[in-house]
Design an enzyme around this catalytic site. Structure first.
Site, PDB file in Angstrom:
ATOM      1  N   ASP A 148       0.886  -1.167   0.000  1.00 17.49           N
ATOM      2  CA  ASP A 148       0.000   0.000   0.000  1.00 17.49           C
ATOM      3  C   ASP A 148       0.919   1.211   0.000  1.00 17.49           C
ATOM      4  OD1 ASP A 148      -1.507   2.204   0.762  1.00 17.49           O
ATOM      5  OD2 ASP A 148      -2.651   1.127   2.291  1.00 17.49           O
ATOM      6  N   TYR A 155       0.453   0.492  15.081  1.00 13.99           N
ATOM      7  CA  TYR A 155      -0.527   0.315  14.020  1.00 13.99           C
ATOM      8  C   TYR A 155      -0.093   1.023  12.739  1.00 13.99           C
ATOM      9  CZ  TYR A 155      -4.642   0.557  11.229  1.00 13.99           C
ATOM     10  OH  TYR A 155      -5.486   0.463  10.176  1.00 13.99           O
ATOM     11  N   LYS A 195      -3.378  -2.526   7.670  1.00  8.75           N
ATOM     12  CA  LYS A 195      -3.359  -3.982   7.662  1.00  8.75           C
ATOM     13  C   LYS A 195      -2.419  -4.493   6.580  1.00  8.75           C
ATOM     14  CE  LYS A 195      -5.622  -6.004  10.909  1.00  8.75           C
ATOM     15  NZ  LYS A 195      -4.841  -5.984  12.147  1.00  8.75           N
TER      16      LYS A 195
HETATM   17  P1  13P Z   1      -5.245  -0.449   4.822  1.00  8.12           P
HETATM   18  O1  13P Z   1      -4.462  -1.454   5.613  1.00  8.12           O
HETATM   19  O2  13P Z   1      -5.896  -1.047   3.632  1.00  8.12           O
HETATM   20  O3  13P Z   1      -4.383   0.736   4.484  1.00  8.12           O
HETATM   21  O4  13P Z   1      -6.439   0.047   5.719  1.00  8.12           O
HETATM   22  C1  13P Z   1      -6.144   0.694   6.887  1.00  8.12           C
HETATM   23  C2  13P Z   1      -7.306   1.225   7.654  1.00  8.12           C
HETATM   24  O5  13P Z   1      -7.089   1.815   8.679  1.00  8.12           O
HETATM   25  C3  13P Z   1      -8.661   1.057   7.202  1.00  8.12           C
HETATM   26  O6  13P Z   1      -9.555   1.657   8.096  1.00  8.12           O
HETATM   27 MG    MG Z   2      -4.078   2.156   3.230  1.00  9.12          MG
HETATM   28 MG    MG Z   3      -4.999  -1.976   2.065  1.00  9.36          MG
END
Ligand code: 13P
Ligand code: MG
Ligand code: MG
Ligand code: 13P
Length: 385
Positions: free
Chosen positions: A10, A226, A229
């Site tokens: 990402d 954090y 994801k």
């Molecule tokens: P991603 O991991 O796809 O960037 O999503 C992060 C997120 O906080 C979605 O609410």
């Molecule tokens: Mg993202």
């Molecule tokens: Mg993502």
């Protein structure tokens, strides 16, 4: 020997965390076009949500410096495009300042599989957004170990010896190989806890070849905080001693609950969708999975076919929406919100720190007044006399 590498990151979201901007895809495609016939035998760019994947065939083997360096460089370029457009979380998954040898622990995820190309080599690449690598555990179990899912386990003699499951313990950074069906129950004991144990590879005992590979890194475990994801990828080879294409797709007719979704902190159903629908918006979810099918021929990627663009998955999608409604009504309560044990690696510590010195031992029967007095910050709440 041919290697199929799916490397993803990402590097910026358009809008929020919902998609990759076309200008980023175009930049990555330029780079892949330039590398085709040189570093790469073939290559394609694909997206799922805000994650960009490079799907590549080459002859450099797994963990190859040159291939990983190429991917890292592409992600730096797409980050630059994202910065230029003010996209959200530009460079989100690039956790390291400089490339050193391979992508392990650097943020981007990768699934790689060495294969001796068969006369016909059907391969499925699964890409997910808004979830973590343990999301592949349940479908991999069904594909390679559950005869109620995979008829071939009964019908195809080449599958009767079963499969080896390589399992990673992401907390302890250890690996273990389980021989199935003999060790099925041990396998389920571990991979039923997908936040910690993930299937990294599945190997056919008969063919002595890798049948499936996943990306297994957990960003929060690498970064200690954090950072979005992991949004994992997975490669599954099919047919002739391996699950048929339809058997590899079948587990996704059940939109099982996975960790991810909003702020990476919720359980929600994994929804199988066509590539055009892989843009999570509602509560940054529900988590999505797409499947790109290829025939690999002489190293060339003949495809993709958009495998979940099939009305036969409509009911899984409808069920996912229904389950999403059910989970959402829990608001900030578990089991929609992830258990504390998972949030301890991400958002819980900062909240816990703020409250740390206000905890005190249980006291006998306190009055409402003394409860109010011990609240902090004292006297600052409106309407209190
Ligand atoms: P991603 O991991 O796809 O960037 O999503 C992060 C997120 O906080 C979605 O609410
Ligand atoms: Mg993202
Ligand atoms: Mg993502
Ligand atoms: P066909 O008869 O269409 O080749 O299908 C065979 C098969 O194994 C389907 O799973």
């Amino acid at each position: 020997m041919l290697t199929l590498s799916v490397i993803k990151a990402d590097t910026g979201g358009w809008v929020g965390h919902s998609a990759v901007h076309p200008a980023m895809v175009a930049r990555a495609e330029q780079a892949v076009d330039a590398a085709r016939g040189d570093l790469l035998l073939d290559g394609q760019v694909a997206t799922c949500g805000d994650d960009l994947s490079l799907i590549m065939t080459h002859e450099h083997g797994r963990d190859a410096d040159a291939v990983h360096r190429f991917a890292w460089d592409v992600f730096l370029q797409t980050t630059e495009v994202a910065r230029g457009l003010g996209l959200y979380g530009a460079g989100q998954d690039l956790l390291s300042d400089a490339f050193s040898g391979n992508l392990r622990g650097m943020g981007p995820g990768y699934a790689e599989l060495d294969l001796t190309e068969r006369p016909s080599e059907p391969v499925l690449c699964f890409l997910a957004d808004k979830t973590e690598p343990g999301a592949w555990n349940l479908p991999l179990y069904k594909m390679f170990a559950d005869p109620f899912n995979t008829a071939g386990l009964i019908i195809d003699p080449h599958m009767h010896d079963g499969f080896l499951f390589e399992v990673y313990d992401l907390f302890e950074e250890k690996r273990l190989v389980l021989d199935c069906p003999t060790e099925l129950y041990d396998l389920l004991m571990l991979i039923g806890a997908p936040a910690r144990f993930v299937v990294h590879q599945v190997v056919s005992k008969t063919l002595q070849e890798a049948a499936a590979a996943t990306s297994t890194q957990r960003l929060s475990l690498i970064a200690g905080r954090y950072v979005g994801k992991d949004d994992p990828v997975m490669i599954v080879r099919c047919q002739s001693g391996l699950p048929a294409v339809g058997e590899a797709l079948e587990p996704f007719s059940f939109p099982h609950a996975v960790a991810g979704c909003m702020r990476g902190s919720h359980h929600a159903p994994l929804m199988p969708v066509a590539a055009a629908d892989a843009h999570p918006s509602r509560f940054d979810g529900p988590p999505r999975v797409i499947c790109l099918g290829y025939q690999v021929h002489e190293g060339r990627l003949v495809g993709p076919r958009d495998m979940f663009a099939d009305p036969a998955f409509d009911r899984a999608r409808a069920q996912a929406n229904e389950v999403m409604d059910y989970f959402r009504r829990h608001g900030p309560f578990e089991p929609h919100r992830l258990p504390l044990s998972d949030l301890e690696y991400t958002t819980m510590p900062s909240v816990a720190k703020r409250l740390a010195d206000r905890w005190e031992p249980f006291a006998p029967a306190e009055s409402a007044m003394s409860l109010a007095d011990s609240a902090s910050p004292a006297g600052q709440r409106p309407g209190r006399h």
